[in-house]
Design a protein around this motif. Structure first.
Motif, short mmCIF file in Angstrom:
data_model
loop_
_atom_site.label_atom_id
_atom_site.label_comp_id
_atom_site.label_asym_id
_atom_site.label_seq_id
_atom_site.Cartn_x
_atom_site.Cartn_y
_atom_site.Cartn_z
N VAL A 30 0.84 -1.20 0.00
CA VAL A 30 0.00 0.00 0.00
C VAL A 30 0.87 1.25 0.00
O VAL A 30 0.60 2.22 -0.71
N GLU A 31 1.92 1.23 0.79
CA GLU A 31 2.84 2.37 0.86
C GLU A 31 3.43 2.67 -0.52
O GLU A 31 3.55 3.84 -0.93
N LYS A 32 3.80 1.64 -1.25
CA LYS A 32 4.36 1.84 -2.58
C LYS A 32 3.31 2.41 -3.53
O LYS A 32 3.62 3.29 -4.35
N TRP A 33 2.09 1.92 -3.42
CA TRP A 33 1.00 2.44 -4.25
C TRP A 33 0.81 3.94 -3.96
O TRP A 33 0.70 4.76 -4.87
N GLN A 34 0.76 4.29 -2.68
CA GLN A 34 0.52 5.68 -2.30
C GLN A 34 1.62 6.59 -2.79
O GLN A 34 1.37 7.71 -3.24
N LYS A 35 2.84 6.13 -2.71
CA LYS A 35 3.98 6.94 -3.16
C LYS A 35 3.90 7.21 -4.66
O LYS A 35 4.13 8.34 -5.11
N ILE A 36 3.56 6.18 -5.44
CA ILE A 36 3.45 6.34 -6.89
C ILE A 36 2.27 7.23 -7.24
O ILE A 36 2.36 8.12 -8.09
N ALA A 37 1.13 7.02 -6.55
CA ALA A 37 -0.05 7.85 -6.80
C ALA A 37 0.24 9.31 -6.49
O ALA A 37 -0.15 10.22 -7.23
N LYS A 38 0.95 9.56 -5.40
CA LYS A 38 1.28 10.93 -5.00
C LYS A 38 2.16 11.61 -6.05
O LYS A 38 2.03 12.82 -6.30
#
Length: 690
Positions: A30-38
């Motif tokens: 999830v953290e990786k997803w959030q970083k890419i989305a940001k």
């Protein structure tokens, strides 16, 4: 106007995922997803689900488009941005560079604006929002590429690997199917249900339909629900069969990761196998078959709990099949066990097994360990609750046979039972109980939550083994670097620290370590490097304010820098505990003041005859009283030192140190110096940051 929010569903459907690799990467997904989305100007907070064949992200309220944004670009000052600083002459090289950098056509009219009292080249525009469906086409492939599971697989003509072949990507934003292309696939709005029901893809038109389809298709998507189902079913088995199940959390997590519709069932094996050591049976069931062991009042029971990934109502064929597999494994184990008992220990054959190239055989290693253990025994003789000669015999016997079980058939088959099997064999061969215990506990502690050796003699055995590992490998320059530690030397060093702390064992890196190192006749090595290696482990081991550790390491006593590992550990822990109960800012501030007023080359003793004021006399007598005390532990010593707070405060309030009388000034400075030196015996207080 804000863009509406829609439910987002992303399903990565794969071949069967390996549980351990999946669970290891899970906390970061999830953290990786959030970083890419940001990075694409989207704030996202999805929920992650997984089954053996799918990784799923779901967010109920996902923005359907990014918002418009007003962008301002500031360039170089006008006198640099234009030729000769004149707008009518056109852009200079610096001005053209600003245009090129920001993708502006040279035909774009030049604008200027005042910033920081300067007129600069300027451009502003409104960046239109982008539909999230367009951005998700980029985010999803980038996210998949960011996931790391250790080993990857290649399939078909793909040159890009993943943990297992991906069979479909389903990405829905509301009812819109996002066009995603990754790993040679074109996303499709479809999913798959439990194999017991169908192997065919099922079309999906919305996230809501997706969840309904899986529920009707006997796929429990939420991993927490699967875990709860398993625990409820096990509780029912416990009451039905009057047994107790050892609910190992790691095993439960693994089973949750390999089931879509978990069904627990009870199986059994022949009671004759209970002659085997319990660890053999449990290992056969847990590590090889993923069964839960069951217990009755007098110990291990001849029953087990399996968890099938099945929707069938009749689990008896599955139970029978698993019972046959377990019977074969336990029959092999019984054969190995009985053969090992007949053959006995043969430690001399350890000479045929190389420890590490350049460090001789395992027999050579065991001899080095005995040398270390005997020196440690002398060092800690005052802690041994038995005659010294008896303790020496126990330790030497334990280390002579410690690695002998590596030659047994059982440990060859079940490598995780080394040490444990040695314990059972030693008992069967009539060895002293403490010899057997020391063999069993020789590798402890083996991890963060691992138990420690339960007796001082087995602790000395474990210490000698870990110290030999570190000394020997450092001697041939096999030193951990970065994240690489193939011989687990950091874990060995942490184990040394834990044992030393638990048993309050003095071990000085400046005196004890070099003496032991030299006695074992390793190749010459940099003692400072080994010392540093141990000291670097302290922050992670102690888990306290790092400045407290640094404070103690910078302390000094009559022998120089404090390098006794037990002293460092106990002083740092005691300082941490003391400050938790005190006004730490005031205390540290006061005692830092002591250090800060001293000159670097200051030295000397206090002349009591030169003490004039009551406050300096009170501080002097308090200091003398402190020096006369004997402390049983670090807590007492630290409490006594900080008891100087009141006389110190009164001294600073009433006594002027920098007086014109040179003798009086030197005497008062010497008094402060002596206070500071007493603190240095536990650490340099000025290094503490709170």
């Amino acid at each position: 106007m804000k863009a509406p929010h829609l439910p987002l569903l992303v399903e990565i459907f794969t071949e069967e995922l390996p549980a351990l690799a999946l669970l290891k990467e899970l906390p970061f997904m999830v953290e990786k997803w959030q970083k890419i989305a940001k990075s694409h100007e989207i704030i996202s907070a999805p929920t992650l689900y997984f089954t053996p064949r799918r990784i799923v992200l779901y967010e109920e309220h996902f923005i359907s488009a990014t918002q418009d944004s007003f962008i301002e670009l500031y360039g170089p000052p006008v006198h640099i941005a234009f030729i000769d600083g004149q707008k009518e002459k056109g852009l200079s090289k610096a001005g053209e560079s600003f245009y090129a950098k920001n993708g502006l056509s040279l035909d774009t009219p030049a604008q200027t604006k005042h910033k920081d009292n300067k007129e600069v080249l300027y451009y502003a525009y409104t960046k239109k929002g982008v539909p999230s469906s367009e951005i998700l086409k980029q985010i999803i492939p980038q996210w998949l590429e960011s996931l790391h599971f250790g080993k990857s697989m290649l399939w078909g003509w793909q040159k890009q690997g993943f943990i297992r072949p991906i069979r479909n990507i389903c990405a829905l934003l509301g009812e819109e199917c996002i066009d995603v292309q990754a790993f040679g696939l074109q996303s499709k709005a479809q999913t798959y249900i439990h194999r017991d029901i169908s192997f065919e893809p099922i079309p999906i038109s919305s996230p809501e339909m997706y969840f309904e389809t899986l529920q009707n298709g006997k796929v429990i998507l939420e991993q927490d629900k699967r875990a709860a189902m398993i625990q409820e079913q096990i509780a029912l088995i416990e009451s039905t069969h009057n047994v107790k199940v050892e609910l190992d959390k790691h095993l439960l997590d693994e089973i949750v990761a390999i089931t879509e519709y978990p069904r627990a069932a009870y199986g059994s094996f022949d009671k004759a196998f209970l002659r085997l050591p319990p660890e053999v049976i449990i290992t056969s069931m847990k590590e090889h078959q993923r069964y839960f062991a069951t217990y009755v009042e007098d110990g291990l029971n001849n029953g087990f709990v399996l968890v099938a990934n099945s929707t069938t109502q009749d689990l008896s064929p599955i139970v029978q099949g698993n019972q046959k597999v377990l019977k074969a494994r336990l029959s092999d184990a019984m054969f190995f066990y009985e053969n090992d008992l007949k053959n006995g220990f043969k430690p001399q054959e350890l000479s045929q097994i190389i420890f590490v190239e350049g460090l001789g055989s395992l027999l050579d290693k065991s001899q080095r360990e005995r040398t270390i253990a005997n020196m440690l025994l002398e060092l800690y003789a005052h802690k041994i609750p038995m005659p010294f000669d008896k303790a020496k015999d126990i330790i030497n016997n334990a280390l002579q046979y410690a690695k002998a079980d590596l030659l047994t058939q059982m440990v060859y088959e079940f490598t995780e039972l080394q040490g444990i099997m040695g314990y059972y064999y030693a008992r069967s061969f009539g060895f002293d109980d403490l010899v057997a215990l020391s063999i069993k506990e020789q590798y402890l502690p083996i991890g963060e939550d691992s138990p420690l050796p339960s007796h001082i003699l087995s602790a000395i055995v474990a210490l000698s083994i870990k110290l030999d590992n570190i000394f020997a490998l450092f001697s041939i320059n096999k030193i951990p670097t970065g994240s690489k530690d193939p011989f687990a030397l950091r874990r060995a060093a942490n184990g040394v620290l834990k044992i030393i702390s638990h048993y309050a064992l003095d071990f000085d890196l400046k005196s004890d370590m070099p003496r032991i190192y030299q006695a074992t006749q390793y190749k010459p090595s940099d003692m400072q490097a080994i010392e540093t290696f141990f000291l670097e482990r302290l922050d992670g081991f102690l888990k306290i304010n790092p400045s407290l550790v640094r404070c103690v390491l910078n302390g000094r006593n009559e022998n120089g820098a404090i390098r006794n590992l037990y002293s460092i550990i106990s002083y740092a822990q005691s300082l941490s505990e003391f400050f938790e109960k005190s006004d730490k800012e005031a205390l540290v501030g006061l005692f830092k003041r002591v250090a800060n007023i001293l000159e670097d080359d200051l030295q000397g003793e206090v002349d009591e005859a030169l003490l004039q004021l009551d406050e300096e006399k009170a501080l002097y007598h308090a200091l003398q009283s402190l020096r006369a005390q004997t402390f049983n532990n670090a807590n007492e010593h630290i409490a006594a030192l900080f008891a100087l707070k009141t006389p110190l405060e009164q001294f600073f309030e009433s006594v002027l140190v920098n007086v014109e009388d040179k003798a009086l000034k030197a005497n008062r400075q010497a008094l402060i110096l002596n206070v500071y030196n007493e603190f240095l015996r536990i650490g340099d207080i000025k290094d503490i940051t709170l």
